[in-house]
Write an enzyme that holds these catalytic residues in place. Structure first.
Site, PDB file in Angstrom:
ATOM      1  N   THR A   4     -49.224  19.430  -3.418  1.00 30.22           N
ATOM      2  CA  THR A   4     -49.787  20.421  -2.490  1.00 30.22           C
ATOM      3  C   THR A   4     -50.780  19.824  -1.494  1.00 30.22           C
ATOM      4  OG1 THR A   4     -51.549  20.922  -4.068  1.00 30.22           O
ATOM      5  CG2 THR A   4     -49.550  22.289  -4.180  1.00 30.22           C
ATOM      6  N   LYS A  40     -46.300   6.459 -12.724  1.00 27.31           N
ATOM      7  CA  LYS A  40     -46.413   4.997 -12.718  1.00 27.31           C
ATOM      8  C   LYS A  40     -46.037   4.416 -14.084  1.00 27.31           C
ATOM      9  CE  LYS A  40     -49.237   1.017 -12.758  1.00 27.31           C
ATOM     10  NZ  LYS A  40     -50.184   0.098 -12.247  1.00 27.31           N
ATOM     11  N   LYS A  68     -48.749   9.492 -14.767  1.00 28.49           N
ATOM     12  CA  LYS A  68     -47.556   9.474 -15.638  1.00 28.49           C
ATOM     13  C   LYS A  68     -46.376   8.789 -14.945  1.00 28.49           C
ATOM     14  CE  LYS A  68     -47.836  13.954 -15.846  1.00 28.49           C
ATOM     15  NZ  LYS A  68     -49.149  14.202 -15.228  1.00 28.49           N
ATOM     16  N   THR A 123     -49.479  25.988  -7.879  1.00 27.13           N
ATOM     17  CA  THR A 123     -48.842  25.196  -6.828  1.00 27.13           C
ATOM     18  C   THR A 123     -47.950  26.074  -5.938  1.00 27.13           C
ATOM     19  OG1 THR A 123     -46.967  24.733  -8.269  1.00 27.13           O
ATOM     20  CG2 THR A 123     -48.774  23.138  -8.301  1.00 27.13           C
ATOM     21  N   GLN A 155     -47.398  17.738 -15.834  1.00 29.35           N
ATOM     22  CA  GLN A 155     -48.707  18.383 -16.003  1.00 29.35           C
ATOM     23  C   GLN A 155     -49.533  17.635 -17.060  1.00 29.35           C
ATOM     24  OE1 GLN A 155     -45.779  20.862 -15.912  1.00 29.35           O
ATOM     25  NE2 GLN A 155     -46.153  20.378 -13.776  1.00 29.35           N
ATOM     26  N   VAL A 177     -54.679  -1.070 -13.009  1.00 28.74           N
ATOM     27  CA  VAL A 177     -55.731  -1.486 -12.063  1.00 28.74           C
ATOM     28  C   VAL A 177     -55.296  -1.325 -10.602  1.00 28.74           C
ATOM     29  CG1 VAL A 177     -56.896  -3.036 -13.678  1.00 28.74           C
ATOM     30  CG2 VAL A 177     -54.993  -3.904 -12.294  1.00 28.74           C
ATOM     31  N   THR A 216     -50.654  26.059 -16.839  1.00 33.52           N
ATOM     32  CA  THR A 216     -49.312  26.283 -16.314  1.00 33.52           C
ATOM     33  C   THR A 216     -48.544  27.083 -17.371  1.00 33.52           C
ATOM     34  OG1 THR A 216     -47.442  25.219 -15.203  1.00 33.52           O
ATOM     35  CG2 THR A 216     -48.323  24.079 -17.162  1.00 33.52           C
ATOM     36  N   ALA A 248     -44.740  19.588 -10.540  1.00 36.45           N
ATOM     37  CA  ALA A 248     -45.132  18.205 -10.818  1.00 36.45           C
ATOM     38  C   ALA A 248     -45.016  17.360  -9.553  1.00 36.45           C
ATOM     39  CB  ALA A 248     -44.227  17.617 -11.902  1.00 36.45           C
ATOM     40  N   GLY A 249     -45.863  16.359  -9.472  1.00 35.62           N
ATOM     41  CA  GLY A 249     -45.763  15.376  -8.391  1.00 35.62           C
ATOM     42  C   GLY A 249     -46.097  14.030  -8.989  1.00 35.62           C
ATOM     43  N   HIS A 250     -45.087  13.205  -9.211  1.00 29.87           N
ATOM     44  CA  HIS A 250     -45.284  11.914  -9.875  1.00 29.87           C
ATOM     45  C   HIS A 250     -45.066  10.791  -8.870  1.00 29.87           C
ATOM     46  CE1 HIS A 250     -44.277  13.880 -14.028  1.00 29.87           C
ATOM     47  NE2 HIS A 250     -45.297  14.438 -13.411  1.00 29.87           N
ATOM     48  N   ASP A 259     -51.757  14.712 -13.225  1.00 29.37           N
ATOM     49  CA  ASP A 259     -51.990  13.669 -12.223  1.00 29.37           C
ATOM     50  C   ASP A 259     -52.674  12.440 -12.791  1.00 29.37           C
ATOM     51  OD1 ASP A 259     -50.922  15.419 -10.347  1.00 29.37           O
ATOM     52  OD2 ASP A 259     -52.879  16.298  -9.903  1.00 29.37           O
TER      53      ASP A 259
HETATM   54  P1  GDP Z   1     -48.792  11.929 -12.209  1.00 30.71           P
HETATM   55  O1  GDP Z   1     -48.590  13.328 -11.753  1.00 30.71           O
HETATM   56  O2  GDP Z   1     -49.418  11.866 -13.567  1.00 30.71           O
HETATM   57  O3  GDP Z   1     -47.557  11.083 -12.135  1.00 30.71           O
HETATM   58  O4  GDP Z   1     -49.866  11.293 -11.209  1.00 30.71           O
HETATM   59  P2  GDP Z   1     -49.899  11.437  -9.601  1.00 30.71           P
HETATM   60  O5  GDP Z   1     -48.839  10.586  -9.031  1.00 30.71           O
HETATM   61  O6  GDP Z   1     -49.935  12.862  -9.201  1.00 30.71           O
HETATM   62  O7  GDP Z   1     -51.343  10.888  -9.278  1.00 30.71           O
HETATM   63  C1  GDP Z   1     -51.732   9.596  -9.649  1.00 30.71           C
HETATM   64  C2  GDP Z   1     -52.121   8.830  -8.376  1.00 30.71           C
HETATM   65  O8  GDP Z   1     -52.788   7.654  -8.743  1.00 30.71           O
HETATM   66  C3  GDP Z   1     -50.932   8.391  -7.553  1.00 30.71           C
HETATM   67  O9  GDP Z   1     -51.302   8.387  -6.204  1.00 30.71           O
HETATM   68  C4  GDP Z   1     -50.687   6.968  -8.048  1.00 30.71           C
HETATM   69  O10 GDP Z   1     -50.019   6.147  -7.094  1.00 30.71           O
HETATM   70  C5  GDP Z   1     -52.080   6.505  -8.266  1.00 30.71           C
HETATM   71  N1  GDP Z   1     -52.278   5.501  -9.318  1.00 30.71           N
HETATM   72  C6  GDP Z   1     -51.663   5.382 -10.525  1.00 30.71           C
HETATM   73  N2  GDP Z   1     -52.231   4.393 -11.237  1.00 30.71           N
HETATM   74  C7  GDP Z   1     -53.213   3.877 -10.458  1.00 30.71           C
HETATM   75  C8  GDP Z   1     -54.181   2.864 -10.651  1.00 30.71           C
HETATM   76  O11 GDP Z   1     -54.288   2.235 -11.683  1.00 30.71           O
HETATM   77  N3  GDP Z   1     -55.057   2.632  -9.623  1.00 30.71           N
HETATM   78  C9  GDP Z   1     -55.009   3.329  -8.458  1.00 30.71           C
HETATM   79  N4  GDP Z   1     -55.892   3.030  -7.513  1.00 30.71           N
HETATM   80  N5  GDP Z   1     -54.110   4.300  -8.253  1.00 30.71           N
HETATM   81  C10 GDP Z   1     -53.238   4.571  -9.248  1.00 30.71           C
HETATM   82  P1  IMO Z   2     -48.240  16.610 -12.575  1.00 31.05           P
HETATM   83  O1  IMO Z   2     -46.961  16.550 -13.374  1.00 31.05           O
HETATM   84  C1  IMO Z   2     -51.945  18.730 -11.753  1.00 31.05           C
HETATM   85  C2  IMO Z   2     -51.846  23.092 -12.068  1.00 31.05           C
HETATM   86  C3  IMO Z   2     -52.029  23.888 -10.795  1.00 31.05           C
HETATM   87  C4  IMO Z   2     -52.729  25.119 -11.353  1.00 31.05           C
HETATM   88  C5  IMO Z   2     -52.024  25.327 -12.682  1.00 31.05           C
HETATM   89  C6  IMO Z   2     -50.885  26.328 -12.655  1.00 31.05           C
HETATM   90  O2  IMO Z   2     -48.131  16.031 -11.216  1.00 31.05           O
HETATM   91  O3  IMO Z   2     -49.378  16.080 -13.378  1.00 31.05           O
HETATM   92  P2  IMO Z   2     -48.408  26.232 -11.697  1.00 31.05           P
HETATM   93  O4  IMO Z   2     -47.907  26.024 -10.293  1.00 31.05           O
HETATM   94  O5  IMO Z   2     -47.913  25.249 -12.672  1.00 31.05           O
HETATM   95  O6  IMO Z   2     -48.213  27.655 -12.171  1.00 31.05           O
HETATM   96  O7  IMO Z   2     -50.013  26.040 -11.573  1.00 31.05           O
HETATM   97  O8  IMO Z   2     -51.512  24.065 -13.059  1.00 31.05           O
HETATM   98  N1  IMO Z   2     -50.758  22.097 -12.032  1.00 31.05           N
HETATM   99  C7  IMO Z   2     -50.952  20.781 -11.946  1.00 31.05           C
HETATM  100  N2  IMO Z   2     -52.090  20.077 -11.789  1.00 31.05           N
HETATM  101  N3  IMO Z   2     -50.766  18.103 -11.886  1.00 31.05           N
HETATM  102  C8  IMO Z   2     -49.620  18.787 -12.070  1.00 31.05           C
HETATM  103  O9  IMO Z   2     -48.450  18.191 -12.325  1.00 31.05           O
HETATM  104  C9  IMO Z   2     -49.677  20.199 -12.070  1.00 31.05           C
HETATM  105  N4  IMO Z   2     -48.759  21.173 -12.189  1.00 31.05           N
HETATM  106  C10 IMO Z   2     -49.427  22.327 -12.187  1.00 31.05           C
HETATM  107  O10 IMO Z   2     -52.829  23.190  -9.871  1.00 31.05           O
HETATM  108  O11 IMO Z   2     -54.073  24.822 -11.627  1.00 31.05           O
HETATM  109 MG    MG Z   3     -49.088  14.569 -10.135  1.00 31.40          MG
END
Ligand code: GDP
Ligand code: IMO
Ligand code: MG
Length: 429
Positions: free
Chosen positions: A302, A20, A18, A130, A225, A415, A240, A41-43, A15
């Site tokens: 989640t 972005k 990535k 997850t 991840q 930012v 994971t 994953a949740g991007h 999280d």
């Molecule tokens: P990923 O799994 O690595 O793609 O990241 P996620 O999407 O799960 O979580 C990152 C969160 O931070 C998302 O809600 C993005 O929209 C947000 N985000 C990314 N870059 C920035 C930033 O520079 N500032 C803020 N405020 N939010 C950001």
């Molecule tokens: P992105 O790609 C953050 C964490 C889960 C748990 C552990 C194992 O969005 O960064 P799993 O379901 O993979 O067997 O869970 O890994 N986890 C993540 N935490 N971002 C993720 O993906 C994750 N994918 C799995 O919360 O601790």
């Molecule tokens: Mg994520």
């Protein structure tokens, strides 16, 4: 030959932002490749205020020109996959330029059920997965009993193989967990339908990637991840079941190691973790809550609140060593605006000594305390800054402290969540 490739790697516990960065860089990418993980994953990608959540489909999907590839190292849940595709298409996103590896493993309802049951039984002692069936699917892969996407190409044989695997899974579900067995006919029919829809997308994706890389095309590898969740190198067993580090791209995309050019470590300006396991810089006080609220730190997949803490330089240094990181993207810097002072962990102390490296033993890690540097904060809103010089001096000093502690240059500063809210200090791609 110099290849035009970059791997985007989560360098903390996932999280990091990535999605972005992939979306930002994908404007000049020909191919975007996922190589591990699944719909755990949740991007998130935000374009002009509109938010898209991607789970299995590469974050390059929002650029019409890019070919998107789901590589052999990914585990594909067709239910999640087609649902995501429908959601994106209803938002006007064209998903036709997408290929799925014939060698990728398939996630079935029994994987999800076993993930759910085993986490449920473990209660507070669980991993905090997850519950998407990721671990059980990779378990079947390693046990050499999994079903792959190419199995979908022969409908009759696919049905037979599914039937045998479901019988085996139902034995576990009934005998070990005392739960209701899953219904065979409905699952087999459902997956027969998925297979029909999947067939046109199935390809030897390793060859697609190889051809693109060797033709000098721009190829982005999208990590899922984060390195600290790596099965081998992370905080085992709170990890994971795949390899989010740079090594995972080689196997998971089916390419040679020299084909990865730039290795961009994505890091938050602080630290978050979702799920169980040690986190040395975790803040369980009002400061941690303030970071969570300012950063909207709730899971994209989640919805769980993320654990928040100060920037952990030990983690990012370790990630950089493992991954061979050539540059960092420092994300969510705006979330730290408004704090009087900011802390960055330079080292861990263990039993009065400064620890070298990153410990394998969780009891050692759990007993570590952070050794912090304290920097002044800044009060102004930085979300409109578009070049490094426009940031307040304290924010610039913070970025430089990250570089000094980790030994890696910060090439991108983010930012805000929007595509536009990005400062490029040095081109990475
Ligand atoms: P990923 O799994 O690595 O793609 O990241 P996620 O999407 O799960 O979580 C990152 C969160 O931070 C998302 O809600 C993005 O929209 C947000 N985000 C990314 N870059 C920035 C930033 O520079 N500032 C803020 N405020 N939010 C950001
Ligand atoms: P992105 O790609 C953050 C964490 C889960 C748990 C552990 C194992 O969005 O960064 P799993 O379901 O993979 O067997 O869970 O890994 N986890 C993540 N935490 N971002 C993720 O993906 C994750 N994918 C799995 O919360 O601790
Ligand atoms: Mg994520």
């Amino acid at each position: 030959m110099e290849y035009r490739t970059a791997a985007i790697i989560g360098s903390q516990w996932g999280d990091e932002g990535k999605g972005k960065v992939i979306d930002y860089l994908a404007s000049c990418a020909d191919v975007v490749v996922r190589a591990q993980g699944g719909n755990n994953a949740g991007h998130t990608v935000v374009i002009g205020g509109k938010k898209y959540a991607l789970h299995l489909i590469p974050s390059g999907a929002l650029h019409p020109g890019a070919v998107n590839v789901i590589g052999n190292g990914v585990v594909v849940d067709p239910a999640g996959f087609f649902e995501e595709m429908e959601t994106l298409e209803s938002d006007g996103v064209d998903c036709s330029n997408l290929f799925v590896s014939d060698r990728a493993h398939l996630v079935f309802p029994w994987h999800r059920a076993i993930d759910e049951l085993s986490e449920g039984r473990a209660g507070s002692g669980g991993i905090g997965t997850t519950r998407r069936g990721i671990g059980p699917c990779y378990t079947d892969k390693a046990a050499r009993v999994g079903l792959r996407v190419c199995d979908m190409l022969d409908a009759a044989a696919f049905r037979e193989k599914m039937s045998a695997r479901l019988d085996a899974a139902n034995e576990i579900i009934e005998r070990i967990y005392g739960a209701e067995p899953l219904d065979k006919v409905s699952i087999l029919d459902l997956y027969a339908g998925y297979a029909e829809r999947m067939v046109p997308l199935i390809a030897d994706t390793g060859a697609i990637v190889y051809d693109a890389v060797t033709a000098g095309k721009a190829v982005l590898f999208e990590g899922a991840q984060g390195t600290m969740l790596d099965l081998d190198l992370g905080t085992y067993p709170y990890v994971t079941s795949s390899h989010p580090g740079s090594g995972g791209f080689i196997i998971g995309a089916g390419i040679g190691p020299r084909m990865i050019g730039e290795i961009v470590g994505i890091v938050k300006a602080y630290t978050t973790r979702v799920g169980a396991g040690p986190m040395v810089t975790e803040l369980t006080d009002a400061t941690g809550d303030a970071i969570r609220e300012a950063g909207h730190e709730y899971g994209t997949t989640t919805g769980r609140p993320r654990r928040c803490g100060w920037f952990d330089g030990v983690v990012v240094r370790y990630s950089a060593r493992i991954n061979g990181t050539t540059g960092l993207a420092l994300m969510l810097l705006d979330v730290l605006s408004g704090f009087d002072e900011l802390k960055l962990c330079r080292d861990y102390a263990h039993k009065g000594e400064t620890l070298q490296g990153f410990p394998a033993r969780l009891d050692v890690l759990g007993a570590c305390t952070p050794l912090y540097d304290t920097l002044p904060g800044w009060k102004s809103d930085i979300t409109r800054c578009r070049d490094f010089g426009a940031l307040p001096e304290a924010a610039r000093r913070y970025v430089e402290a990250v570089e000094e502690i980790t030994g890696v240059p910060v090439k991108i500063v983010s930012v805000g969540p929007d595509r536009e809210q990005t400062i490029i200090r040095e081109e990475v791609f």
